[in-house]
Design an enzyme around this catalytic site. Structure first.
Site, mmCIF file in Angstrom:
data_model
loop_
_atom_site.group_PDB
_atom_site.id
_atom_site.type_symbol
_atom_site.label_atom_id
_atom_site.label_comp_id
_atom_site.label_asym_id
_atom_site.label_seq_id
_atom_site.Cartn_x
_atom_site.Cartn_y
_atom_site.Cartn_z
ATOM 1 N N ASP A 126 0.809 -1.221 0.000
ATOM 2 C CA ASP A 126 0.000 0.000 0.000
ATOM 3 C C ASP A 126 0.842 1.270 0.000
ATOM 4 O OD1 ASP A 126 -2.251 -1.651 0.103
ATOM 5 O OD2 ASP A 126 -2.207 -1.689 2.291
ATOM 6 N N LYS B 270 1.779 2.177 -5.051
ATOM 7 C CA LYS B 270 2.379 1.646 -6.291
ATOM 8 C C LYS B 270 1.469 1.912 -7.484
ATOM 9 C CE LYS B 270 2.382 -2.411 -4.348
ATOM 10 N NZ LYS B 270 2.011 -2.080 -2.964
ATOM 11 N N GLY C 224 -4.610 -4.396 -3.729
ATOM 12 C CA GLY C 224 -5.621 -3.370 -3.997
ATOM 13 C C GLY C 224 -4.867 -2.138 -4.428
ATOM 14 N N HIS C 225 -4.901 -1.828 -5.709
ATOM 15 C CA HIS C 225 -4.139 -0.697 -6.238
ATOM 16 C C HIS C 225 -5.114 0.390 -6.674
ATOM 17 C CE1 HIS C 225 -0.563 -3.578 -7.194
ATOM 18 N NE2 HIS C 225 -0.875 -3.526 -5.918
ATOM 19 N N GLN D 184 1.896 -6.092 -3.203
ATOM 20 C CA GLN D 184 2.353 -6.184 -1.805
ATOM 21 C C GLN D 184 3.639 -5.357 -1.636
ATOM 22 O OE1 GLN D 184 1.369 -9.583 -3.301
ATOM 23 N NE2 GLN D 184 -0.558 -8.647 -2.775
#
Ligand code: GDP
Ligand code: IMO
Ligand code: MG
Length: 430
Positions: free
Chosen positions: A13, A16, A40-41, A224
């Site tokens: 988080d 990225k 989750g991007h 990650q």
């Protein structure tokens, strides 16, 4: 320079997705190489927020091909939902825009059921996983009991293997006190997923080999972060894949000498979601300040993220583990308004000063961070357009980090939108 790998230097988080989106303006390919729908991007484009779990973050740039490599564990249900959502937004998500490795492993319903059941049963020793079936799927891959996407388009082969595997999984689920998985329902559903995804499946290694030969710009998007890496992270409080830059090669089929540059993303403070040691975690009102201002809630699970000061021992280690030669700093705007800011530059362990992260979580749990304190700044920096306009205290914070690490910042992100970004150097232009 044509091949860039982007990795997180903390516990995920780091922002990225946002940096990948910004840099994709100059990229021909954006490639995911590990992880799955645990990621989750987030992208914020024209005030609209998009969260992707499997689709690479370059998807909004029309010239860019997005690729999901063999190292990713694909949940077809999540992927198809993401494709459909984007199509409904009017985007071209045809097989010339999105390509998926035939070799990527498939998340099956029993992977998710096992992940959930184990977390439920663990009581005091929960890993705090995202319950997306990631661990069980990578276990099956290593045990050679997994399904690859290509298997879904061979119904008879799939049927026979699935029958015997479900038999075994149901014994374990029963032991864990869970409902059995029904073969017929899974078989029929997954064959349909196979039919839907078939046009997208390809040999990614060959595509990338061709692209590299033509000197195309290829961006590998890590998921990650370094300290969630299965080998080098804070084991067992890690994910089940190698998150390091080295895996960009194994996870896509490009050779190791074909990577030109690795960029590490550093959040201006540290966060962690899920269980596990966290030496610089803040236990006072500043944690809530960072969480609220930085909107630190999991993009995948919505859980509040634990917040702490920037830990340069972690980042320094990440630089070594990933061959990082370029950095991006994110969420610097979140620190605005604090009287003082702190940076961890060492640990005290059993009365001695150390400058590395020990291997055992038992030891990491007993580290006492050594901080350097710097003055904070009041000004809201979100809309600043060039580096010189930043307050002197902000520049000092950046300079202190840069000097300690000895690696230059290429980008400084000062807000969630694409535009809230100071690009000091574009890696695709060097
Ligand atoms: P990722 O998993 O590394 O892609 O990061 P996430 O998307 O899970 O979390 C990063 C969060 O911070 C998202 O909500 C982004 O929209 C947001 N974000 C990214 N960069 C910045 C920034 O520079 N400032 C602020 N305030 N938010 C940012
Ligand atoms: P992105 O790509 C932050 C964490 C989970 C848990 C541990 C294991 O958005 O940075 P898993 O479901 O992978 O077996 O969970 O890893 N985790 C993440 N934390 N960002 C992520 O991805 C994460 N993906 C997994 O919270 O602690
Ligand atoms: Mg995330």
């Amino acid at each position: 320079m044509s091949t860039l790998v982007i990795v997180g230097t903390q516990w995920g988080d780091e922002g990225k997705g946002k940096i990948v989106d910004v840099l994709t303006k100059k990229a021909d390919y954006v490639v995911r190489f590990q992880g799955g729908a645990n990621a989750g991007h987030t992208l914020v484009i024209n005030q609209k927020k998009y969260i992707f779990h499997l689709i690479p973050s370059g998807i909004f740039w029309p010239q860019t091909v997005c690729i999901i490599g063999n190292g990713v564990v694909v949940d077809p249900e999540v992927l198809i939902e993401e494709i459909e959502k984007l199509k409904n937004e009017g985007l071209n998500i045809n097989p010339d825009k999105l390509m998926i490795s035939e070799r990527a492993h498939v998340i099956m319903p029993y992977h998710k059921a096992l992940d959930l059941a184990r977390e439920k049963k663990a009581k005091h020793h929960k890993l705090g996983t995202t319950c997306r079936g990631i661990g069980p799927c990578y276990e099956d891959k290593a045990a050679r009991k997994g399904f690859r996407l290509i298997d879904l388009i061979y119904p008879n082969f799939f049927k026979e293997k699935l029958k015997s595997i479900i038999e075994e999984k149901n014994v374990i689920l029963k032991y864990l006190g869970e409902k059995p998985i029904e073969f017929k329902e899974v078989y029929e559903r997954y064959i349909k997923y196979g039919e839907y995804l078939k046009p997208y499946l390809t040999d990614v290694s060959q595509i990338l080999w061709g692209a590299k030969k033509e000197n195309k710009n290829i961006l590998f998007e890590g998921a990650q972060g370094t300290f969630l890496d299965l080998d080098h992270g804070t084991y067992p409080y890690v994910t089940s894949s190698n998150t390091l830059a080295g895996n960009a090669c194994c996870g896509t089929g490009l050779g190791p000498l074909d990577v030109d540059l690795v960029m590490g993303i550093i959040k201006a403070y540290t966060t962690r979601v899920g269980s596990g040691p966290f030496p610089t975690e803040i236990k006072n009102h500043i944690e809530e300040y960072l969480r609220t201002k930085g909107n630190e809630y999991g993009s995948t699970t919505g859980r509040p993220r634990r917040c702490g000061w920037l830990d340069l021992i972690l980042v320094k280690t990440a630089i070594r583990l990933n061959s990082i030669k370029a950095l991006a700093l994110t969420k610097l705007d979140v620190l605005s308004g604090l009287e003082k800011v702190k940076i961890c530059i060492g640990y005290e362990y059993k009365g001695k000063k150390i400058d590395y992260l020990p291997s055992s979580v038992l030891e990491i749990n007993n580290l006492k961070p050594i901080y350097q304190e710097l003055p904070g700044w009041k000004k809201d920096i979100k809309n600043i357009k060039n580096f010189e306009e930043l307050p002197n205290e902000t520049k000092l914070y950046i300079k202190t980090i840069e000097e300690y690490l000895g690696i230059p910042f290429y980008l400084i992100s000062i807000g969630p939108e694409r535009e809230n970004c100071l690009i000091l150097k574009n890696p695709f232009e060097s």
